[in-house]
Design an enzyme around this catalytic site. Sequence first.
Site, PDB file in Angstrom:
ATOM      1  N   LEU A   1      -4.967   8.906   8.161  1.00  0.00           N
ATOM      2  CA  LEU A   1      -6.261   8.224   8.245  1.00  0.00           C
ATOM      3  C   LEU A   1      -6.109   6.774   7.805  1.00  0.00           C
ATOM      4  O   LEU A   1      -5.394   6.529   6.828  1.00  0.00           O
ATOM      5  CB  LEU A   1      -7.293   8.945   7.371  1.00  0.00           C
TER       6      LEU A   1
ATOM      7  N   HIS B   1     -10.552   0.847   1.878  1.00  0.00           N
ATOM      8  CA  HIS B   1     -10.334   1.805   2.953  1.00  0.00           C
ATOM      9  C   HIS B   1     -11.500   1.617   3.918  1.00  0.00           C
ATOM     10  O   HIS B   1     -12.632   1.975   3.600  1.00  0.00           O
ATOM     11  CB  HIS B   1     -10.288   3.247   2.432  1.00  0.00           C
TER      12      HIS B   1
ATOM     13  N   HIS C   1       0.869  -1.187   0.000  1.00  0.00           N
ATOM     14  CA  HIS C   1       0.000   0.000   0.000  1.00  0.00           C
ATOM     15  C   HIS C   1       0.905   1.236   0.000  1.00  0.00           C
ATOM     16  O   HIS C   1       1.495   1.593   1.013  1.00  0.00           O
ATOM     17  CB  HIS C   1      -0.890   0.004   1.256  1.00  0.00           C
TER      18      HIS C   1
ATOM     19  N   ALA D   1      -3.883  14.585   5.745  1.00  0.00           N
ATOM     20  CA  ALA D   1      -3.703  13.267   6.368  1.00  0.00           C
ATOM     21  C   ALA D   1      -2.688  12.453   5.594  1.00  0.00           C
ATOM     22  O   ALA D   1      -2.813  12.285   4.379  1.00  0.00           O
ATOM     23  CB  ALA D   1      -5.035  12.529   6.399  1.00  0.00           C
TER      24      ALA D   1
ATOM     25  N   LEU E   1       2.305   7.303  -4.419  1.00  0.00           N
ATOM     26  CA  LEU E   1       3.449   7.943  -5.083  1.00  0.00           C
ATOM     27  C   LEU E   1       3.080   9.269  -5.736  1.00  0.00           C
ATOM     28  O   LEU E   1       3.962   9.975  -6.213  1.00  0.00           O
ATOM     29  CB  LEU E   1       4.037   7.005  -6.142  1.00  0.00           C
ATOM     30  N   ARG E   2       1.763   9.588  -5.812  1.00  0.00           N
ATOM     31  CA  ARG E   2       1.314  10.844  -6.445  1.00  0.00           C
ATOM     32  C   ARG E   2       1.737  10.901  -7.916  1.00  0.00           C
ATOM     33  O   ARG E   2       1.952   9.878  -8.537  1.00  0.00           O
ATOM     34  CB  ARG E   2       1.843  12.079  -5.667  1.00  0.00           C
TER      35      ARG E   2
ATOM     36  N   HIS F   1       2.874  14.379   1.558  1.00  0.00           N
ATOM     37  CA  HIS F   1       2.231  15.680   1.364  1.00  0.00           C
ATOM     38  C   HIS F   1       3.329  16.724   1.504  1.00  0.00           C
ATOM     39  O   HIS F   1       4.281  16.515   2.270  1.00  0.00           O
ATOM     40  CB  HIS F   1       1.159  15.925   2.437  1.00  0.00           C
TER      41      HIS F   1
HETATM   42  C1  NCD Z   1      -3.655   8.868   2.261  1.00  0.00           C
HETATM   43  C2  NCD Z   1      -3.232   9.926   1.243  1.00  0.00           C
HETATM   44  O1  NCD Z   1      -2.683  10.955   1.640  1.00  0.00           O
HETATM   45  O2  NCD Z   1      -3.441   9.723   0.046  1.00  0.00           O
HETATM   46  N1  NCD Z   1      -3.668   9.469   3.552  1.00  0.00           N
HETATM   47  C3  NCD Z   1      -3.639   8.834   4.736  1.00  0.00           C
HETATM   48  O3  NCD Z   1      -3.744   9.481   5.764  1.00  0.00           O
HETATM   49  N2  NCD Z   1      -3.450   7.536   4.817  1.00  0.00           N
HETATM   50  C4  NCD Z   1      -4.971   8.287   1.865  1.00  0.00           C
HETATM   51  C5  NCD Z   1      -5.320   7.005   2.586  1.00  0.00           C
HETATM   52  O4  NCD Z   1      -4.712   5.956   2.344  1.00  0.00           O
HETATM   53  O5  NCD Z   1      -6.240   7.036   3.411  1.00  0.00           O
HETATM   54 ZN    ZN Z   2      -3.281   5.015   1.729  1.00  0.00          ZN
END
Ligand code: NCD
Ligand code: ZN
Length: 338
Positions: A213, A131, A13, A257, A16-17, A245
């Site tokens: 999250l 999720h 999981h 998150a 990588l954006r 982020h």
């Molecule tokens: C993830 C994200 O930033 O894309 N953020 C996170 O807090 N885990 C999204 C996700 O997997 O819930």
């Molecule tokens: Zn995730």
Amino acid sequence: MESLTIRRPDDWHLHLRDDDMLRAVAPESRDFRRAIIMPNLVPPVVTGAEAAAYRDRVIAAGFAEPLMTLYLTEGTDPADVVAAHAAGIVTAVKLYPAGATTNSASGVRDIEAVRPVLAAMEEARVPLCLHGEVTDREVDIFDREARFLDRVLTPLRAAHPGLKLTLEHVTTTEAVDWVRANPGVGATITVQHLMANRNDMLAGGMRPHFYCLPILKRATHQESLRAAATSGDGPFFLGTDSAPHPTHAKESACCSAGCFTAPHALPLLAHIFEEEGALDRLEAFTSLNGPAHYRLPVNDDTLTLEKGAARTFPERIEAHGQSVTLFDPGHPVHWHVR
Ligand code: NCD
Ligand code: ZN
């Protein structure tokens, strides 16, 4: 020097954006051979053609063996999902309840709307990653995963007993128990949920780099996760959920998150497994159970961890105009990757 050699890990999981962020973070997953790449881009990766194009961008950015996912929407075409999986473009489909997390607005509001896709996936043996949080505003954020198990997952499993399920980033005792009670279901666990609990995030100051999250839970849940991960048992395997982020978006009045753990996930895990007296089961968690769940071969090369003087990790990576701050456990870590 103490050392531990394990089969090369995979990350089941990973975020990588795209664009400059992708170029900045893709090389940071160098300790992993394969990774399941999450599709929650803006706009999301919905079709097989989009997944194929994204896969090419990921490889070009420096991560050679991505396993792609499709983002399940209420408009998803079952035939496209089945064809993309049959062609080897897509490994799994990801279900985000709409509004549950970062870039989940296009997710599923009404499970009935995606029933034909789920039925086609069950038939064609396409795995579904979930999720696992309800999104109702009246449900407390700390209860959203547990509520998802009863309200969504139990009925989903009953309706589609042949559908291969992975419950992503489990964070509670209830989720661990649910997975153990439902043979064949897999569960990923992140580094931060093993390393920390909500006190670490909130007591003595609010730490935005611990915010992700599903949110960190109380210590008893952390203990359940540690027991599950270090058990070596098949359903539990590593999905870092490393979710970069920009530093300014984390250190903000409304913090995004996600925890960024890809660069140092393995030293942190060695620390945790040593604390639990379970270094001999680290390999099952990082390198064996995931491939078995997804019916893929284990990797044919190895990775060696060494224990020595405490190492400091970089506070952040800066590349391609991006700044991303690493998850800092707040205590020394003596393990590093050779
Ligand atoms: C993830 C994200 O930033 O894309 N953020 C996170 O807090 N885990 C999204 C996700 O997997 O819930
Ligand atoms: Zn995730």
